[in-house]
Design a protein around this motif. Structure first.
Motif, short mmCIF file in Angstrom:
data_model
loop_
_atom_site.label_atom_id
_atom_site.label_comp_id
_atom_site.label_asym_id
_atom_site.label_seq_id
_atom_site.Cartn_x
_atom_site.Cartn_y
_atom_site.Cartn_z
N ILE A 17 0.84 -1.20 0.00
CA ILE A 17 0.00 0.00 0.00
C ILE A 17 0.87 1.25 0.00
N LEU A 18 1.87 1.27 0.85
CA LEU A 18 2.73 2.45 0.95
C LEU A 18 3.52 2.68 -0.34
N MET A 19 4.03 1.61 -0.94
CA MET A 19 4.79 1.77 -2.18
C MET A 19 3.90 2.23 -3.33
N GLU A 20 2.64 1.83 -3.30
CA GLU A 20 1.72 2.28 -4.35
C GLU A 20 1.39 3.76 -4.17
N ILE A 21 1.24 4.21 -2.93
CA ILE A 21 1.06 5.65 -2.69
C ILE A 21 2.31 6.40 -3.14
N LEU A 22 3.46 5.86 -2.83
CA LEU A 22 4.72 6.52 -3.20
C LEU A 22 4.92 6.52 -4.71
N ARG A 23 4.44 5.50 -5.38
CA ARG A 23 4.51 5.49 -6.85
C ARG A 23 3.79 6.70 -7.43
N LEU A 24 2.63 6.98 -6.88
CA LEU A 24 1.84 8.11 -7.36
C LEU A 24 2.36 9.45 -6.85
N GLU A 25 2.97 9.43 -5.69
CA GLU A 25 3.42 10.68 -5.06
C GLU A 25 4.88 10.59 -4.63
N PRO A 26 5.81 10.32 -5.56
CA PRO A 26 7.22 10.25 -5.15
C PRO A 26 7.67 11.60 -4.60
N VAL A 27 8.40 11.58 -3.51
CA VAL A 27 8.81 12.84 -2.88
C VAL A 27 9.76 13.61 -3.79
N ALA A 28 10.71 12.92 -4.38
CA ALA A 28 11.63 13.55 -5.33
C ALA A 28 11.06 13.41 -6.74
N GLY A 29 11.03 14.51 -7.49
CA GLY A 29 10.43 14.47 -8.82
C GLY A 29 11.40 14.19 -9.94
N MET A 30 12.67 14.57 -9.75
CA MET A 30 13.64 14.40 -10.85
C MET A 30 15.04 14.24 -10.29
N ILE A 31 15.83 13.38 -10.94
CA ILE A 31 17.25 13.24 -10.62
C ILE A 31 18.03 13.35 -11.93
N HIS A 32 19.32 13.66 -11.82
CA HIS A 32 20.14 13.86 -13.02
C HIS A 32 21.33 12.90 -13.07
N ARG A 33 21.68 12.49 -14.27
CA ARG A 33 22.86 11.67 -14.50
C ARG A 33 23.57 12.15 -15.77
N ARG A 34 24.90 12.00 -15.77
CA ARG A 34 25.67 12.24 -16.99
C ARG A 34 26.19 10.90 -17.46
N LEU A 35 25.86 10.54 -18.69
CA LEU A 35 26.16 9.21 -19.21
C LEU A 35 27.36 9.26 -20.14
#
Length: 399
Positions: free
Chosen positions: A265-283
Motif C-alpha cells: 500500500i505504501l509503495m503504491e502511494i509513493l509510486r503516485l506521489e514520489p517525494v523527489a520528482g527528478m534526478i540527473h545523471r551524466r552518461l
C-alpha cells in the motif's frame, strides 16, 4: 484534486487524483542542457549503465583528495561501490529488523503518548521528530537533547538546501549557514564523536571515527543523511497519512494487513506521489534508441521519476489508480522509480518504508484519531519535490 478524464479501464476509474500532480506539472523540469527522460525504459537504461555518473545537487563540482572521506552520494564507479559496501550494513534488511525496528516502535510510542496528552498536534512535527530519531540512531547522533537536536537539524536543512543569493544577501545567507552548521557540530556532532571514541557502537559515526574521517567529512555525511533520510521521510509520512485518512477502505486494509500488504500500500502511494520528482545523471557512453536517435557520450539526462512511475510500460494499465495489488500483477517489487534505480538508488529505502509503516499503524490505533486540517502543499524547487505543512491531527485527550 486533479481529476482528468478517465480512460477505459476494466478495473479502476483511472482518474488522476494525485495531490501533487498540478504542482509537479508546473515545476518539474530538467537542468539547463539536460535531455528530459519521461519513459521508464530510457530512465532505467541511463540509471543502470555502469558509465552513468551522479549529476545535479552539486555532485559534478564535488572533489576530495580521499574518496573514503566523501559522502557515497557524490561518488561514482569503484569508489562508490567500495564505500557503499562498507556503509550498507547500517541500512541492510538485517539492521532494519534487528536494530532499527525497536527504535521506530519505541520512539513512535513516546511521540504518540505526548500527542495524546495534548489532544492535538502538527503531523509534520511528529513525523520529523521520528525521522530525526531514526536517522540519528543509524548515524550515531544520540548524545544531545532530542528536542534541541530536532530543532537544530530542521534549521540547518531549511537554511542550507536553498538557492544561493547574491551580493549582501548572499553574504548574510552564508554567515547564517556557517553559524547553524557550527552550532549543530558543537551541540550534536561533537558530543556524539566523543562518546563513540570512548565506546564505539554499531553505527555510522563509529565507522567514520575508525576510518579517521576529518570533521568536515563527518558533518557532510550527517547533513547528507539528514536531507535524504529526514526531510523526505517526513513528507512521505504526511502524504501517506493523508491518503489513509480520506480512504476508509484503504485504511482498513492497511490496518488489517500483514507487513507485506502494508508495504504494498505504501509503495503504491509513493509510486503516485514520489517525494523527489527528478534526478540527473551524466552518461559517458552512447545511448541508442532515445526517441529514435543515438545520443553521444557525455550527455546530461534529467530523469523524470514521476512520469516514469505512471508509464504503462512499467506499471501496467490504469496507471493513475491506487492499486496495492499492482506490483504483484506486473511482477515488480513495487519500488518502480520512486527510489531511483541503478547503483545510486536510495540505500535507505527500506528504513523509510518501515518507519512510515510502523508509525502509521500505531497512529491509527490512537483513540479518536482524526485529520482536523488537511496539509498545505507547496513545492521545494531545490529538492524538486513537494512539501506538506500544517496538517493537524486530533485525538481523544489522555489525562
Amino acid at each position: 484534486m486533479n481529476d482528468t478524464a478517465p480512460s477505459q479501464c476494466p478495473m479502476h476509474d483511472n482518474i488522476d487524483r494525485r495531490k501533487s500532480a498540478k504542482l509537479a506539472e508546473a515545476n518539474v523540469q530538467p537542468d539547463e542542457g539536460a535531455r528530459w527522460v519521461k519513459t521508464a525504459e530510457i530512465a532505467r537504461k541511463v540509471l543502470r549503465s555502469k558509465k552513468s555518473l551522479q549529476a545535479g545537487a552539486g555532485a559534478e563540482y564535488m572533489t576530495a583528495d580521499n574518496p573514503e572521506h566523501i559522502s557515497v552520494f557524490f561518488l561514482d564507479g569503484e569508489d562508490h561501490a567500495n564505500k557503499k559496501r562498507k556503509t550498507q550494513r547500517f541500512l541492510s534488511p538485517k539492521a532494519v529488523s534487528d536494530q532499527h525496528f525497536k527504535v521506530m516502535t519505541d520512539f513512535t510510542n513516546v511521540l504518540l503518548e505526548e500527542f495524546q496528552k495534548k489532544g492535538s498536534d502538527n503531523l509534520e512535527d511528529i513525523s520529523f521528530k521520528l525521522a530525526v530519531e531514526v536517522v540519528g540512531e543509524i548515524l550515531g547522533l544520540t548524545d544531545s537533547d532530542r528536542a534541541g537536536r530536532a530543532h537544530r537539524i530542521r534549521r540547518v536543512m531549511e537554511e542550507t538546501i536553498v538557492k544561493p543569493k547574491q551580493g549582501i544577501a548572499g553574504l548574510i545567507q552564508k554567515c547564517t549557514q556557517i553559524s547553524l552548521i557550527g552550532t549543530f557540530y558543537w551541540r550534536d556532532v561533537r558530543p556524539a564523536i566523543n562518546a563513540r571514541k570512548k565506546s564505539p557502537k554499531n553505527d555510522a559515526l563509529s565507522y567514520y571515527i575508525e576510518e579517521k574521517y576529518p570533521v568536515k567529512s563527518i558533518i557532510i555525511e550527517c547533513l547528507t543523511y539528514g536531507a535524504a533520510g529526514m526531510m523526505t521521510t517526513r513528507e512521505f509520512i504526511v502524504m501517506a497519512a493523508w491518503y489513509l485518512f480520506e480512504d476508509e477502505a484503504l485504511r482498513d486494509r492497511f490496518m488489517q494487513g500483514d507487513t507485506k500488504d502494508q508495504l504494498a500500500i505504501l509503495m503504491e502511494i509513493l509510486r503516485l506521489e514520489p517525494v523527489a520528482g527528478m534526478i540527473h545523471r551524466r552518461l559517458h557512453e552512447e545511448l541508442p534508441d532515445f526517441e529514435g536517435e543515438t545520443l553521444p557520450s557525455g550527455e546530461l539526462y534529467g530523469i523524470d521519476l514521476r512520469k516514469s512511475n505512471v508509464d504503462e510500460a512499467l506499471v501496467g494499465e490504469c496507471p493513475f489508480a491506487l492499486d496495492p495489488d499492482r506490483a504483484k500483477r506486473v511482477k515488480d517489487l513495487g519500488r518502480y522509480m520512486s527510489f531511483g534505480d541503478g547503483s545510486h538508488s536510495c540505500p535507505g529505502w527500506q528504513v523509510a518504508l518501515h518507519e512510515t509503516r510502523i508509525f502509521l499503524e500505531l497512529l491509527f490505533k490512537v483513540p479518536g484519531i482524526k485529520l482536523a486540517r488537511e496539509p498545505d502543499i507547496s513545492w521545494h524547487q531545490e529538492v524538486v519535490g513537494y512539501e506538506l505543512r500544517n496538517a493537524v491531527v486530533t485525538c481523544d485527550k489522555k489525562d
